[in-house]
Design an enzyme around this catalytic site. Structure first.
Site, short mmCIF file in Angstrom:
data_model
loop_
_atom_site.label_atom_id
_atom_site.label_comp_id
_atom_site.label_asym_id
_atom_site.label_seq_id
_atom_site.Cartn_x
_atom_site.Cartn_y
_atom_site.Cartn_z
N ASP A 1 -11.76 -6.75 -3.22
CA ASP A 1 -12.53 -8.02 -3.14
C ASP A 1 -13.94 -7.69 -2.66
O ASP A 1 -14.22 -6.54 -2.31
CB ASP A 1 -11.84 -9.00 -2.16
CG ASP A 1 -11.75 -8.42 -0.76
OD1 ASP A 1 -10.81 -7.65 -0.50
OD2 ASP A 1 -12.64 -8.70 0.06
N MET A 5 -9.54 -2.90 7.82
CA MET A 5 -9.05 -3.29 9.14
C MET A 5 -8.28 -2.20 9.90
O MET A 5 -7.71 -2.49 10.95
CB MET A 5 -8.20 -4.57 9.02
CG MET A 5 -8.97 -5.72 8.39
SD MET A 5 -8.02 -7.24 8.17
CE MET A 5 -7.84 -7.80 9.84
N GLU A 6 -8.26 -0.97 9.37
CA GLU A 6 -7.46 0.08 10.04
C GLU A 6 -8.10 1.47 10.07
O GLU A 6 -7.72 2.31 10.91
CB GLU A 6 -6.07 0.24 9.37
CG GLU A 6 -5.19 -0.99 9.37
CD GLU A 6 -5.54 -1.97 8.24
OE1 GLU A 6 -6.21 -1.56 7.26
OE2 GLU A 6 -5.15 -3.14 8.36
N GLU A 47 0.81 -1.22 0.00
CA GLU A 47 0.00 0.00 0.00
C GLU A 47 0.85 1.27 0.00
O GLU A 47 0.36 2.34 -0.36
CB GLU A 47 -0.99 -0.02 1.18
CG GLU A 47 -2.07 -1.08 0.96
CD GLU A 47 -2.99 -1.30 2.15
OE1 GLU A 47 -4.15 -1.68 1.94
OE2 GLU A 47 -2.54 -1.14 3.32
N GLY A 86 -12.62 -4.31 1.24
CA GLY A 86 -13.63 -5.21 0.69
C GLY A 86 -14.89 -4.40 0.40
O GLY A 86 -15.32 -3.58 1.22
#
Ligand code: ADE
Length: 230
Positions: free
Chosen positions: A196, A172-173, A12, A78
């Site tokens: 995804d 997730m962050e 990233e 996602g």
């Protein structure tokens, strides 16, 4: 003006480090921070490692140790909203922690006393993003991003996050970084490109699209940096 640019994974921030060319590396708390000057703007760049704890540590270190005054996050997510296809960009208007749960005590999902269920991002950074998108002819969607310490890969969990938080994407962050920045009065901007659809086996399409989507997000962030005041 010192700008922090965070990702969660090496992929990233790799396109960002490549773009800035030269940088100074400093190791703190088992993580590496890269200081660079890009177009006259001082940058501190790092990937935190995955999840809310590591991203909290990195955001806090960037602000307290390096004096970052604005935080930009770039990465992948996602997709939940069916309008978001792989490679599409989403800017978080607001974020929540989908796995924060003290509903046992009558509180809503994502809420703990002293906090709030949603944390908003900086409106002027969002406006800059939409200006840049228009200029580039790139489609950009605003929406709610849900964060949790889980790689979501099943339709039931995805449906729970969608119905509970009306979230458009998950990762997730983002929320942990936004909470840190909000608490410390640092304007925050969270950008994600869809990698995804969060409802299938992780091996199915994540690896295939993670790197290309990470680059889409990183390239866009650097276009924004080019427009930020020095
Ligand atoms: N980041 C990208 N895809 C994700 C997913 N399915 N779950 C959590 N974080 C993600």
């Amino acid at each position: 003006m010192k700008i922090g640019i965070m990702g969660a994974m090496p992929e990233e921030i790799a396109p960002i480090l490549e773009k800035v060319g030269e940088y100074k590396s400093t190791d703190i708390a088992d993580n590496t921070y890269y200081e660079a000057n890009y177009n006259g703007v001082d940058l501190v760049i790092a990937y935190s490692k995955i999840g809310k704890v590591f991203s909290t540590l990195t955001a806090s270190t960037m602000i307290h140790h390096f004096g970052v005054e604005t935080m930009l996050f770039s990465g992948v997510a996602g997709g939940i909203n069916p309008a978001l296809k792989i490679g599409d960009l989403i800017v978080a208007d607001k974020l929540c922690q989908h796995d924060l749960d003290i509903t046992a005590f009558g509180h809503p999902h994502g809420f703990v006393p002293g906090g709030s269920q949603f944390v908003e991002t900086d409106a002027s950074l969002r406006k800059l993003a939409f200006d840049v998108a228009k200029e580039m002819g790139v489609a950009l969607q605003g929406g709610t991003i849900a964060t949790g310490d889980q790689f979501v890969h099943n339709p039931e969990r995805k449906a729970f996050i969608e119905s509970t938080f009306s979230a458009d994407a998950l990762e997730m962050e983002g929320a942990s970084v936004a909470v840190v920045c909000h608490s410390l009065n640092v304007p925050v901007f969270i950008l994600r490109a869809i990698s995804d659809t969060a409802d299938t086996d992780a091996s199915f399409n994540f690896d295939e699209f993670m790197e290309s989507s990470a680059k889409i997000s990183a390239d866009f962030i650097m276009k924004m940096v080019e427009r930020l005041e020095r």
